[in-house]
Design an enzyme around this catalytic site. Structure first.
Site, PDB file in Angstrom:
ATOM      1  N   GLU A  75       0.687  -1.237  -0.008  1.00 56.13           N
ATOM      2  CA  GLU A  75       0.057   0.219   0.077  1.00 56.13           C
ATOM      3  C   GLU A  75       1.050   1.185  -0.109  1.00 56.13           C
ATOM      4  O   GLU A  75       1.789   1.452   0.747  1.00 56.13           O
ATOM      5  CB  GLU A  75      -0.861  -0.071   1.179  1.00 56.13           C
ATOM      6  CG  GLU A  75      -1.654   1.297   1.422  1.00 56.13           C
ATOM      7  CD  GLU A  75      -3.016   1.068   0.550  1.00 56.13           C
ATOM      8  OE1 GLU A  75      -3.307   2.213  -0.037  1.00 56.13           O
ATOM      9  OE2 GLU A  75      -3.626   0.218   0.503  1.00 56.13           O
TER      10      GLU A  75
ATOM     11  N   CYS B 289      -2.245   8.129   3.824  1.00 56.46           N
ATOM     12  CA  CYS B 289      -2.084   7.625   2.353  1.00 56.46           C
ATOM     13  C   CYS B 289      -3.339   8.235   1.495  1.00 56.46           C
ATOM     14  O   CYS B 289      -3.311   8.483   0.431  1.00 56.46           O
ATOM     15  CB  CYS B 289      -2.056   6.169   2.034  1.00 56.46           C
ATOM     16  SG  CYS B 289      -3.580   5.128   3.196  1.00 56.46           S
TER      17      CYS B 289
END
Length: 254
Positions: free
Chosen positions: A6, A40
């Site tokens: 990720e 993120c």
């Protein structure tokens, strides 16, 4: 073996002229600067219409100016130091680049200090070129870059948004239902998590499966049943029944 990754998202807010501007402003400030932009799903690029640009920029500056920066143990602090010196140095390189480039206008912030902690002020730039460095590359810090598009380009600007190598989260802001439907379809591959009239960050655990594609990951959707398949290795088994006595097919009989 299988590896799941990720990474960042270069996440966006796209604002249509029909959007509720106060909602846009408050959501963008939180999405861009919460956790110092070091999450993120943080908003790091924004596209706003020319007809609403002055109001949006003015209000963003006003609200960002209210943010208290300081030590994390102060409950009134919203932005504290970034996580370490390498992160600080990486963010500062982008700020220095923008401060020395005529394609950028600093609306607020653009300063930093690591004399006591690695502090970067919440920063907003307006950029004249939608392909400029800060609006395309992942910074992972409290830096938001804005591009102003002409109102007549409300649909075509979506091609620019989609051109990113990342595809994690993004928000579409509009009260025009026809535009919302069009934008959702246009940007369906630009995100793993899409938000409509809400900030592009803060997915609710156990309610919103999360994950993105392209350079943002493998879109495994952690928090959903689909995620489990990533940790398995399917095998298909076929068992023959009866006894074979010839290799020829019935159609080959003379």
């Amino acid at each position: 073996w299988y590896q799941r990754r990720e990474t960042g998202g270069k996440n966006f807010h796209v604002v249509h002229p029909s959007a509720d501007l106060e909602s846009v402003v408050s959501a963008t400030v939180r999405a861009a600067f919460e956790y110092q932009g070091q999450k993120c799903s943080a908003c790091s690029r924004m596209y706003i219409p020319r007809s609403k640009a002055d109001v949006i920029k003015k209000r963003l500056v006003e609200e960002t100016g209210k943010i208290k920066v300081g030590p994390a143990d102060d409950p009134l602090v919203f932005v504290t130091a970034v996580i370490d010196e390498p992160a600080f140095d990486s963010i500062v390189k982008y700020i220095d680049y923008a401060n020395s480039n005529s394609n950028y206008t600093c609306l607020i912030g653009g300063t930093y200090d690591k004399s006591v902690g690695y502090f970067v002020q919440p920063t907003i730039y307006e950029v004249s070129d939608p392909n400029e460095k800060l609006i395309k590359e992942e910074i992972f810090g409290p830096v938001l870059t804005i591009y102003v598009y002409e109102d007549s380009q409300a649909e075509s600007i979506l091609d620019t948004v989609d051109a990113s190598e990342y595809a994690l989260t993004g928000a579409i802001w509009a009260n025009d239902e026809k535009y919302l439907k069009y934008a959702q379809m246009k940007l369906r591959d630009s995100v793993g998590n899409m938000y409509i009239n809400d900030k592009c960050t803060g997915s609710v655990v156990a309610q919103q499966a999360f994950g993105g594609a392209r350079m943002s990951g493998t879109n495994d959707k952690a928090g959903s049943p689909n995620y489990m398949s990533r940790w398995t290795s399917p095998i298909s088994v076929k068992t023959g029944i009866g006894h074979r006595r010839t290799w020829t097919y019935p159609s080959m009989a003379v």
